[in-house]
Every structure is written in structure tokens, then in C-alpha cells.
Design an enzyme around this catalytic site. Structure first.
Site, PDB file in Angstrom:
ATOM      1  N   THR A  70      41.981  36.903  32.691  1.00 15.12           N
ATOM      2  CA  THR A  70      42.335  36.010  31.576  1.00 15.12           C
ATOM      3  C   THR A  70      41.488  36.367  30.357  1.00 15.12           C
ATOM      4  O   THR A  70      42.002  36.506  29.241  1.00 15.12           O
ATOM      5  CB  THR A  70      42.116  34.527  31.967  1.00 15.12           C
ATOM      6  OG1 THR A  70      42.910  34.243  33.117  1.00 15.12           O
ATOM      7  CG2 THR A  70      42.496  33.585  30.845  1.00 15.12           C
ATOM      8  N   SER A 197      41.042  42.169  37.407  1.00 12.33           N
ATOM      9  CA  SER A 197      40.229  41.068  37.904  1.00 12.33           C
ATOM     10  C   SER A 197      39.714  41.382  39.309  1.00 12.33           C
ATOM     11  O   SER A 197      40.494  41.801  40.171  1.00 12.33           O
ATOM     12  CB  SER A 197      41.109  39.819  37.941  1.00 12.33           C
ATOM     13  OG  SER A 197      40.344  38.701  38.259  1.00 12.33           O
ATOM     14  N   HIS A 199      38.656  39.423  41.756  1.00 12.48           N
ATOM     15  CA  HIS A 199      38.997  38.579  42.913  1.00 12.48           C
ATOM     16  C   HIS A 199      40.367  38.888  43.508  1.00 12.48           C
ATOM     17  O   HIS A 199      40.731  38.342  44.547  1.00 12.48           O
ATOM     18  CB  HIS A 199      38.849  37.085  42.582  1.00 12.48           C
ATOM     19  CG  HIS A 199      39.875  36.527  41.656  1.00 12.48           C
ATOM     20  ND1 HIS A 199      41.031  35.948  42.110  1.00 12.48           N
ATOM     21  CD2 HIS A 199      39.933  36.445  40.309  1.00 12.48           C
ATOM     22  CE1 HIS A 199      41.746  35.522  41.070  1.00 12.48           C
ATOM     23  NE2 HIS A 199      41.087  35.813  39.967  1.00 12.48           N
ATOM     24  N   THR A 235      23.514  38.515  28.771  1.00  8.73           N
ATOM     25  CA  THR A 235      22.944  39.157  29.959  1.00  8.73           C
ATOM     26  C   THR A 235      24.064  39.601  30.899  1.00  8.73           C
ATOM     27  O   THR A 235      24.863  38.771  31.334  1.00  8.73           O
ATOM     28  CB  THR A 235      22.022  38.164  30.700  1.00  8.73           C
ATOM     29  OG1 THR A 235      21.075  37.672  29.761  1.00  8.73           O
ATOM     30  CG2 THR A 235      21.325  38.808  31.877  1.00  8.73           C
ATOM     31  N   CYS A 321      48.664  30.257  38.718  1.00  7.60           N
ATOM     32  CA  CYS A 321      48.372  29.714  37.388  1.00  7.60           C
ATOM     33  C   CYS A 321      49.529  28.924  36.813  1.00  7.60           C
ATOM     34  O   CYS A 321      49.408  28.317  35.764  1.00  7.60           O
ATOM     35  CB  CYS A 321      48.005  30.847  36.441  1.00  7.60           C
ATOM     36  SG  CYS A 321      46.709  31.862  37.104  1.00  7.60           S
TER      37      CYS A 321
HETATM   38  N1  PMP Z   1      47.124  38.464  35.027  1.00  3.66           N
HETATM   39  C1  PMP Z   1      47.791  38.531  36.197  1.00  3.66           C
HETATM   40  C2  PMP Z   1      48.952  39.481  36.336  1.00  3.66           C
HETATM   41  C3  PMP Z   1      47.405  37.714  37.263  1.00  3.66           C
HETATM   42  O1  PMP Z   1      48.076  37.766  38.420  1.00  3.66           O
HETATM   43  C4  PMP Z   1      46.294  36.832  37.093  1.00  3.66           C
HETATM   44  C5  PMP Z   1      45.836  35.927  38.221  1.00  3.66           C
HETATM   45  N2  PMP Z   1      46.813  35.061  38.708  1.00  3.66           N
HETATM   46  C6  PMP Z   1      45.635  36.810  35.860  1.00  3.66           C
HETATM   47  C7  PMP Z   1      46.080  37.647  34.853  1.00  3.66           C
HETATM   48  C8  PMP Z   1      44.450  35.927  35.613  1.00  3.66           C
HETATM   49  O2  PMP Z   1      43.361  36.467  36.270  1.00  3.66           O
HETATM   50  P1  PMP Z   1      41.954  35.722  36.391  1.00  3.66           P
HETATM   51  O3  PMP Z   1      42.142  34.667  37.414  1.00  3.66           O
HETATM   52  O4  PMP Z   1      41.000  36.763  36.826  1.00  3.66           O
HETATM   53  O5  PMP Z   1      41.611  35.189  35.045  1.00  3.66           O
END
Ligand code: PMP
Length: 376
Positions: A70, A197, A199, A235, A321
């Protein structure tokens, strides 16, 4: 537990967690400090950044660490808009983006930028003719995701780049590669900016990066001190960065073999579920096997997901999301409101087992039949 929501997030791998813990304990210095503890941390930061840069075949100074995709998307889109607004105010995005891209576009629109949405065909592929006709002399940016988060549509970025650059050499290309990295091979040289990302690739939450080609300029969104990166002052979170470099190394290894396995389990699910008349499989020839989207036409997806989670099986409606909304990707591909309101995303990983899929299919069938009987 049967976890089938790997596209929302992944568990941290043991090796990655181990790296995180070790660095936290052993590297207490601020990488911006001048004393020996600071220098020790700065050296580790440098080698972790180089490791990531090497994996993606770019230069270390082209990697800017962020809190996740994001933030990377914000840095890219707003950063280009602020840096290039004197050249033009026109931005193009696809209809298959993650919600974070659309929210940023809404903001940019509110401050005077013009946003165009490029069409895609019935298989989800970007309509090249439409793209060509949309690129104008004042188009400063095109953002197209490498892999869509709901239906897993993969876009041919190299071809997309050629079309855009032929129309306007100065147009900057960004790709949200969050759902591509760790699943399929990616080439950062197809674009000028790329978001990812940690995670999503068995790394920790709260870390990701933006790849920014050294050939382009973006305006920083955050101001502060710290010598490590002018676009992201402060940092550096060293344990997260080193853990991310480990996660990149582990997840980008042996991609073809992992994808072949995921393809097998994807096909097993498709073969079973396509027998039901009221289940539509939202899969096209461009879908990667890791993301399998279906529509349960006669059942509310939330009801089904809750029932499955009672059985310790975890799925999602569309992206984490935008859970609860209708699927904008299904609308963009199939243009069918009912289909878009009834989506379930089953997201798979190379760590998913065939045993898990067999159990999942048994439980799925039982729950699906139960809910169907309750309806009639
Ligand atoms: N872009 C895409 C294509 C995603 O699948 C996601 C996570 N659902 C994000 C952006 C947002 O990532 P983050 O949770 O690391 O902010």
C-alpha cells in the site's frame, strides 16, 4: 486448520522468523549512527539490500523499503504525479487493480489529475488497442498490476511497455507486483516502478519495497533525516529488511516446480467444483493457478465463508482489503453483477498439501449441499 487464503497473507516461515529474531538481538545499532554498532547495522543493511537487488537483477539504490505494498503504491503514484505534474496530469490504470490503487487515484483526481481506465478483454487481458489510444503526450503514468489479486490474471508487461513507450517515451510505467512475486517470474526491467509486500511471500508483516529505476524521478512523500534513503527517511527497520531478503530468496527459488504443483491442486478443485450447476469457475487462460476464484450463485459468500471457518478452513470473498464488496475484477471480466456479488477466492500455495485439498473438497461438498438444502 486448512488455510486457503495465501493471497491475503502468508504465515512467516521459520527461517525468516529466525533471521528476524537474530538480527533484533544482535544488531541493536541504528544504521544511521556513526559508531561501530551503527556501522555494523549499516553493513548488514547494505548486504540485505544487495541480496534483494541481485534476486531481481537491479541496483541496490533502486530498492526503497516501505511498510508494504500500500505504501509502495502511494509512493509510486503520488510520487510520480507530484514530480511530473508540469509535464502532464493524465494517468492510466487498469480495471483489475487492487483497491489501494483506486483510492490513490481518487485522491489524485481530487487534486486535479485525470484518470483513464484501460479496458480488458473477456479473458482479462489488457486491450492493447484501447491502451494505445489512451496514451497521450500528457500521460505521465500508467499503472497495471502484474497479477490481479482476485482472479489472478497475469498481464504481459513487456508487451504493455512496448505499446506505451512507442506512444510516449516519457510515460512512466508502474506495476503492482504484490501477487506476482514469489509465485511467477517477474522482470523489473519491464517497468519503471514496481511494488511488493513481504507478508505475501512468507515474510513478516510491515515490510515491502518499491523498485524505482534510477532513470526516473519521483517526489518524496515523507520528509525527515537519516542518510539511508531520501525517499524513506528515518531509522531503517533492519530486522524486517533482513527477514524480507531471506523471504525473497526462499520464495523466488524453484518457481516453475512450485507452480506445476499448484496447478495440479488447482485443477483438482476445478474438476470437482465445476460439476455443480450453480458454481461458476472464474478462471481464464491468463489466471495463475495460485488464485482460484469461483461464484456460488445461490449462496451468500459470507455465509459460506463463516460456515467453512467453523470447520477451521479459511477462504475469502475477494481481496481481504475489500471483503464484503462486490468483486470489481469479476465485473471487469464478466460484466455480471450476480456473479460479482457471489465470489469466493481460494488461494493456494506450494506449501498446500494434496491431503488438505482432499479434506477441503469433502468439507466443501458437505457444507455446500447443506446450505443448498436449507434454501429449498
Ligand atoms: N496490492 C495487491 C495486489 C495486494 O494483493 C495487496 C494486499 N491485499 C496490496 C496491494 C496491499 O498490500 P499491503 O497489505 O502490504 O499494504
Amino acid at each position: 486448520m486448512i488455510y486457503l487464503d495465501y493471497s491475503a497473507t502468508t504465515p512467516v516461515s521459520y527461517e525468516v522468523l529466525d533471521t528476524y529474531t537474530k538480527v533484533t538481538k544482535e544488531y541493536i545499532g541504528n544504521a544511521n549512527s556513526l559508531h561501530s554498532l551503527g556501522i555494523k547495522s549499516a553493513k548488514l543493511l547494505e548486504s540485505a539490500t544487495k541480496q534483494i537487488a541481485d534476486i531481481f537483477n537491479v541496483n541496490p539504490n533502486e530498492i526503497i523499503f516501505t511498510s508494504g505494498a500500500t505504501e509502495a503504491n502511494n509512493m509510486a503514484l503520488i510520487g510520480v504525479a507530484l514530480a511530473s505534474h508540469k509535464k502532464g496530469k493524465h494517468i492510466i490504470v487498469s480495471k483489475l487493480e487492487h483497491p489501494s490503487i483506486y483510492v490513490i487515484c481518487d485522491y489524485l483526481k481530487s487534486i486535479g489529475f485525470e484518470i483513464s481506465y484501460v479496458k480488458n478483454d473477456k479473458e482479462g487481458l489488457i486491450d492493447f488497442d484501447d491502451l494505445k489510444s489512451l496514451v497521450r503526450p500528457d500521460t505521465i503514468l500508467v499503472s497495471i498490476c502484474a497479477v490481479n489479486s482476485e482472479v489472478g490474471i497475469r498481464q504481459p508487461l513487456k508487451m504493455i511497455r512496448q505499446i506505451i513507450k512507442k506512444e510516449n517515451m516519457g510515460t512512466i510505467i508502474h506495476s503492482d507486483m504484490t501477487q506476482a512475486i514469489g509465485k511467477i517470474p517477474v522482470n523489473f526491467h519491464d517497468v519503471d516502478l514496481a511494488s511488493m509486500s513481504g507478508h505475501k511471500i512468507f515474510g513478516p508483516k510491515g515490510i515491502g519495497f518499491l523498485y524505482k529505476s534510477s532513470m526516473i524521478k519521483i517526489t518524496p512523500l515523507v520528509y525527515g533525516s537519516g542518510k539511508t534513503n531520501e525517499l524513506k527517511p528515518g531509522t531503517p527497520p533492519l530486522p524486517l529488511i533482513v527477514a524480507l531478503s531471506k523471504a525473497c530468496r526462499l520464495s523466488c527459488d524453484d518457481l516453475e516446480k512450485k507452480e506445476r504443483f499448484v496447478n495440479l491442486i488447482n485443477e483438482k478443485i476445478v474438476n470437482t467444483l465445476s460439476k455443480y450447476p450453480n458454481i461458476l469457475i472464474n478462471k481464464t487462460k491468463y489466471s495463475i493457478p495460485h488464485i482460484l476464484n469461483i461464484s456460488l450463485m445461490k449462496i451468500e459468500p459470507e455465509t459460506f465463508i463463516n460456515a467453512m471457518s467453523q470447520k477451521d478452513i479459511y477462504l475469502s470473498t475477494n481481496t481481504a482489503c475489500s471483503s464484503g464488496d462486490l468483486s470489481s475484477s469479476i465485473m471487469a471480466i464478466y460484466n455480471d453483477l450476480a456473479r460479482a456479488k457471489h465470489t469466493i477466492r481460494i488461494s493456494l500455495s506450494y506449501i498446500t498439501t494434496t491431503d488438505e485439498i482432499n479434506k477441503f473438497l469433502l468439507e466443501f461438498t458437505e457444507e455446500y449441499n447443506k446450505l443448498n438444502e436449507l434454501r429449498s
